[in-house]
Design a protein around this motif. Sequence first.
Motif, PDB file in Angstrom:
ATOM      1  N   VAL A  95       2.395   1.854  -3.371  1.00 42.52           N
ATOM      2  CA  VAL A  95       1.446   2.429  -4.328  1.00 42.52           C
ATOM      3  C   VAL A  95       1.217   3.913  -4.023  1.00 42.52           C
ATOM      4  O   VAL A  95       1.211   4.756  -4.919  1.00 42.52           O
ATOM      5  CB  VAL A  95       0.099   1.662  -4.287  1.00 42.52           C
ATOM      6  N   VAL A  96       1.073   4.208  -2.722  1.00 43.25           N
ATOM      7  CA  VAL A  96       0.844   5.596  -2.342  1.00 43.25           C
ATOM      8  C   VAL A  96       2.034   6.461  -2.772  1.00 43.25           C
ATOM      9  O   VAL A  96       1.867   7.545  -3.344  1.00 43.25           O
ATOM     10  CB  VAL A  96       0.620   5.714  -0.817  1.00 43.25           C
ATOM     11  N   VAL A 147       1.804   7.147  -6.463  1.00 41.42           N
ATOM     12  CA  VAL A 147       0.762   8.119  -6.803  1.00 41.42           C
ATOM     13  C   VAL A 147       1.200   9.524  -6.381  1.00 41.42           C
ATOM     14  O   VAL A 147       1.082  10.493  -7.141  1.00 41.42           O
ATOM     15  CB  VAL A 147      -0.573   7.737  -6.118  1.00 41.42           C
ATOM     16  N   VAL A 148       1.740   9.613  -5.167  1.00 42.31           N
ATOM     17  CA  VAL A 148       2.177  10.921  -4.669  1.00 42.31           C
ATOM     18  C   VAL A 148       3.261  11.485  -5.581  1.00 42.31           C
ATOM     19  O   VAL A 148       3.240  12.662  -5.962  1.00 42.31           O
ATOM     20  CB  VAL A 148       2.698  10.799  -3.215  1.00 42.31           C
ATOM     21  N   PHE A 169      -2.430   5.988   8.639  1.00 44.57           N
ATOM     22  CA  PHE A 169      -3.652   5.266   8.271  1.00 44.57           C
ATOM     23  C   PHE A 169      -3.425   3.766   8.205  1.00 44.57           C
ATOM     24  O   PHE A 169      -4.230   2.974   8.689  1.00 44.57           O
ATOM     25  CB  PHE A 169      -4.166   5.751   6.915  1.00 44.57           C
ATOM     26  N   VAL A 170      -2.339   3.382   7.578  1.00 44.10           N
ATOM     27  CA  VAL A 170      -2.067   1.960   7.431  1.00 44.10           C
ATOM     28  C   VAL A 170      -1.907   1.307   8.803  1.00 44.10           C
ATOM     29  O   VAL A 170      -2.425   0.219   9.060  1.00 44.10           O
ATOM     30  CB  VAL A 170      -0.816   1.768   6.551  1.00 44.10           C
ATOM     31  N   ALA A 205      -7.968  13.897   8.492  1.00 48.28           N
ATOM     32  CA  ALA A 205      -8.136  14.616   7.234  1.00 48.28           C
ATOM     33  C   ALA A 205      -8.980  15.861   7.437  1.00 48.28           C
ATOM     34  O   ALA A 205      -8.700  16.915   6.865  1.00 48.28           O
ATOM     35  CB  ALA A 205      -8.783  13.712   6.197  1.00 48.28           C
ATOM     36  N   TYR A 222       3.754  15.302   4.345  1.00 49.02           N
ATOM     37  CA  TYR A 222       2.459  15.150   5.013  1.00 49.02           C
ATOM     38  C   TYR A 222       1.752  13.898   4.512  1.00 49.02           C
ATOM     39  O   TYR A 222       1.298  13.063   5.284  1.00 49.02           O
ATOM     40  CB  TYR A 222       1.590  16.384   4.753  1.00 49.02           C
ATOM     41  N   LEU A 223       1.672  13.760   3.187  1.00 45.19           N
ATOM     42  CA  LEU A 223       0.929  12.631   2.630  1.00 45.19           C
ATOM     43  C   LEU A 223       1.547  11.300   3.031  1.00 45.19           C
ATOM     44  O   LEU A 223       0.837  10.366   3.413  1.00 45.19           O
ATOM     45  CB  LEU A 223       0.862  12.749   1.105  1.00 45.19           C
ATOM     46  N   VAL A 279       0.883  10.695   6.761  1.00 49.76           N
ATOM     47  CA  VAL A 279      -0.513  10.358   7.002  1.00 49.76           C
ATOM     48  C   VAL A 279      -0.815   8.953   6.472  1.00 49.76           C
ATOM     49  O   VAL A 279      -1.547   8.184   7.090  1.00 49.76           O
ATOM     50  CB  VAL A 279      -1.424  11.426   6.353  1.00 49.76           C
ATOM     51  N   ALA A 280      -0.217   8.589   5.333  1.00 45.71           N
ATOM     52  CA  ALA A 280      -0.411   7.239   4.796  1.00 45.71           C
ATOM     53  C   ALA A 280       0.064   6.195   5.800  1.00 45.71           C
ATOM     54  O   ALA A 280      -0.622   5.200   6.054  1.00 45.71           O
ATOM     55  CB  ALA A 280       0.330   7.082   3.473  1.00 45.71           C
ATOM     56  N   ASN A 287      -5.374   1.054  10.460  1.00 47.41           N
ATOM     57  CA  ASN A 287      -6.150  -0.053   9.908  1.00 47.41           C
ATOM     58  C   ASN A 287      -5.672  -1.392  10.453  1.00 47.41           C
ATOM     59  O   ASN A 287      -6.470  -2.275  10.740  1.00 47.41           O
ATOM     60  CB  ASN A 287      -6.055  -0.061   8.382  1.00 47.41           C
ATOM     61  N   VAL A 297       0.843  -1.204   0.000  1.00 47.58           N
ATOM     62  CA  VAL A 297       0.000   0.000   0.000  1.00 47.58           C
ATOM     63  C   VAL A 297       0.877   1.253   0.000  1.00 47.58           C
ATOM     64  O   VAL A 297       0.682   2.177  -0.792  1.00 47.58           O
ATOM     65  CB  VAL A 297      -0.946   0.012   1.223  1.00 47.58           C
ATOM     66  N   GLY A 315      -8.877   8.232  10.997  1.00 48.96           N
ATOM     67  CA  GLY A 315      -8.228   8.711   9.783  1.00 48.96           C
ATOM     68  C   GLY A 315      -8.989   9.874   9.171  1.00 48.96           C
ATOM     69  O   GLY A 315      -8.409  10.909   8.835  1.00 48.96           O
ATOM     70  N   GLN A 316     -10.324   9.695   9.077  1.00 50.08           N
ATOM     71  CA  GLN A 316     -11.153  10.756   8.523  1.00 50.08           C
ATOM     72  C   GLN A 316     -10.977  12.040   9.330  1.00 50.08           C
ATOM     73  O   GLN A 316     -10.904  13.132   8.782  1.00 50.08           O
ATOM     74  CB  GLN A 316     -12.639  10.357   8.570  1.00 50.08           C
TER      75      GLN A 316
END
Lengths: 321, 328, 311
Positions: free
Chosen positions: A18-19, A22-23, A300-301, A259, A292-293, A296-297, A304, A15, A255-256
């Motif tokens: 992939v993040v 994308v980032v 979140f991981v 954000a 930051y991204l 935060v990723a 979860n 994950v 997580g939400q």
Amino acid sequence: MIKYIIKRLLQMLVVLFVVSLVVFIFTNYIGDPISMLLPEDASQEEIQQAIRRLGLDKPIHVQYGIFVKDILSGNFGKSYVFSRPALELIIERIPATLEIVITAMIIAIVLAIPLGVYAGAYPKRRSSKVIMAGSILGISLPSFWVGMMMIYIFSVILGWMPASGRGEAIEVFGMRLSIFSMSGWRHIMLPALTLALGNIAMLLRLTRAGMQENMRQDYVKFARAKGVSPKKVLFGHALKNALIPVVTVFGVRIGQLIAFTTITETIYAWPGMGKLLIDSIYMADRPIIVAYLMLVAVIFVVINFAVDIIYTLIDPRIELR
Amino acid sequence: MGNKLLEVKELRTYFHTFKGVVKAVDGISFSLEEGEILGIVGESGSGKSVTSFSILKLIEEPGVVEAEEILFKGEDLFRKSEKDMMKVRGREISMIFQDPMTSLNPLYTIQQQIEEMLKLHGNFNEGQRKERCIELLRLVGIPNPEDRLKSYPHQFSGGMRQRVIIAIALAANPKLIIADEPTTALDVTIQAQILKLMKELVYNEGASLILITHDLAVVSQMADRIAVMYCGKIVEEGSTDDIIKNTAHPYTKGLLNSIPRLNKNLNRLEQIPGMVPNMFDLPRGCKFAPRCKYSKEKCLVEEPKNIIVGRGHRTACHFPLKEGYILD
Amino acid sequence: MTTSAKSQQPKEKEDISIKERLNRIRSSEFIYNYKRNIPAIIGSIIIALALFVAIFGPLFAPQNPYDLTEIDLADAYKPPFWQEEGDSRFILGTDDQGRDILSGIIYGSRVSLFIGLTVMLMSCLIGTSLGLLSGYYGGKIDSLIMRIADIQLSFPSMLIALFIMSAFGRGVDKLLIALTLVGWVIFARTVRGETLSLKKKEFIEATKVIGLPNYKIIFKHVLPNVFTSVIVISTIKVGDFILTEATLSFLGVGVPITEPSLGLLVKNGFDVLFSGLWWVSVFPGLYIMMLVFGINLLGDFLRDELNPKLK
């Protein structure tokens, strides 16, 4: 168990990979780092030099390789605006963000679960219908607008609470927290309440749905046939089962919340990482956005993963595979 | 024997929905003696399950239970308050449900679920409760009961779960057990075991049993008496022997003929033509008339009264297959 | 007439009437419950009014806020008409440029609703197709689509949209893409789940046995059965998309200033809130709230009626 954890760790790595991809792709579109770094009257030669120094002349896959290598070593580069390491800037602001997230969470749990149990247990009552209509209104509210209205009412008109900023922070457990000072409390109430609002509605509905579903189950009827009182059926049997999805969804909601602090922090000028992100987006401060991204990723991981583990602890039917 | 344990008179359970009133149970009367096993047989939708929940007043909205009286040990359950009913449920009358997979709370151990019953309906200390749990589990034939106390329902097979449920039902030594399709969800081989176990336990504990099922073959092996239900009414009631050998109602006959018999060399099974009528739109006369091959004009317009066709054997049919006389 | 014909005819007729009756009962129960569900009716009225305002609004809006010739800076900062300094021309007051707030809301709601509905349609189309594909064929397509969905779902959609918009820059077209990129997942997830369980049902297996081609099975037998869920999600999601758009616009990464949506109007009001000009932000915000509230009221009813299991 160990096998499961290893499997999950591998999934988490995928994950994050992939993040990062994308980032990397998207950040190439955010602003123009050269124009951010150099003065407007920079010469052609200076520009070429900067491009080479940032590695922008290399092929894209090599750039990505460098990107990943930098991330792994925790080097996200220096902020264009603050000229300080991006990660450091963000980590500095984590306590402030966690503070409102946790306060908002507690507010949401304390209000939502009892109301949800009530509305689920007695769906026919008028008060339950009012609660449910209220919860629909709750999920329909634009939180940025609610924040503004709270400022207007409680700060501008009534003058009860400060309109923005964070209270006096005190060092606790190596973190600078404001919730242990009086001014800190006065500052945190409005933003935390704003952040909690949507979650109160969501949690309440989830609890109610769980209660209603479990009230229909055979085991509830069987408990009634055993002679268990309606109250005990409600709290002893149905509630425990109804709370399982609530716990898992709530983990995801943390997580939400992180954000959504971007909005709350922007409105209340709260010096957390969310406000930093928005400011950085305005300034096209790429290193901070990336840091930051990715951070935060990771959060979140990990959340979860923790939720899955908790899930297996509260539900005996789930076995780790 | 010979003492009436339960006497249900004119029980009606109606469900008020927007499409109309469903008369799930429509004025049925029956009784049960101490130590007796009564079988209630019917197709799905005949109101047999609703009957069992009605006796314990566990019908939920939009259902409404009405009865002349429901006498249990001489006390009228129908006029008891909810609080008093809680002392009857589990202690005096306990239930066994159809699906063992969903009747147990998945989040509690077997011990917790049996103990709940003991805490509600008895004065035991902790040690005694554990003893009783083990005793009960042994009684229902669960191997190594000491080791299984801390197990959760999902760790048991369906048959084993039904044994646990029987153990829970027996925990407070009830006088009456109502078993609603207790073996329908189980494998055929396990069905026989569970039924045998129930019969033994009921006999040994001196309790009575109401066995509700759609399977006439099962009931005929278990029950002393049988009541056949169709569309919320009892169409025939009598001793098991009478029901099988001196069948009076065409519906009962139909049910019997549709049981496969291995030793008889029938080429094809008989079936009852047609379908159970729509509960919103029941026929005016005899509810079975549209499917009955003996039906005459009278059956379509006039509801049949009870006819006594033998000792303790009655049927609600205008033209019973056996001679009889109309009661009052 | 022969006896066989006589007995056959009514039977055929009965077949149709049972089907018809079933349909009638189903639809009538739905209508029956709808008529008795006051929140659902209120929701429908709000939606109908909002659509009317969005479509015909420019015909009766007091002002065209895009038309600079209609705007006079001298009219700036007028409070609503009931206040002392109010102006009867500007019922809900004016902003710092002298634009009429009411007209701003009417025109802004067009942008908000257009984005909400378009994103819903695109997400629904893409998500449902991918969900059907994924659920029906399974295998590699399925695991690829679902892995993407899983990864996306582990992040808040607000954050993903925020990030995409910060890369793309402002613009209605970019908003449509960004919101669709986060919106399709829920459709795909739900449709896939239902397709999977439908596939195990006998009537679908039967269609396979008789050799119906896959696309026919999907369109004639699977799609109609997942349709109710799609309708429920679509309704609820429109409100969600409108809120997300408003939030992004409020944060300054949504619609451009030339096409102000309701969210951007609130943002404009935020800047002047502290000087006491409350009406600039209060009314657009109220309008968003009413609009989304109406959609959610109807969505909630539809969910309870059509598929209570949906979250």
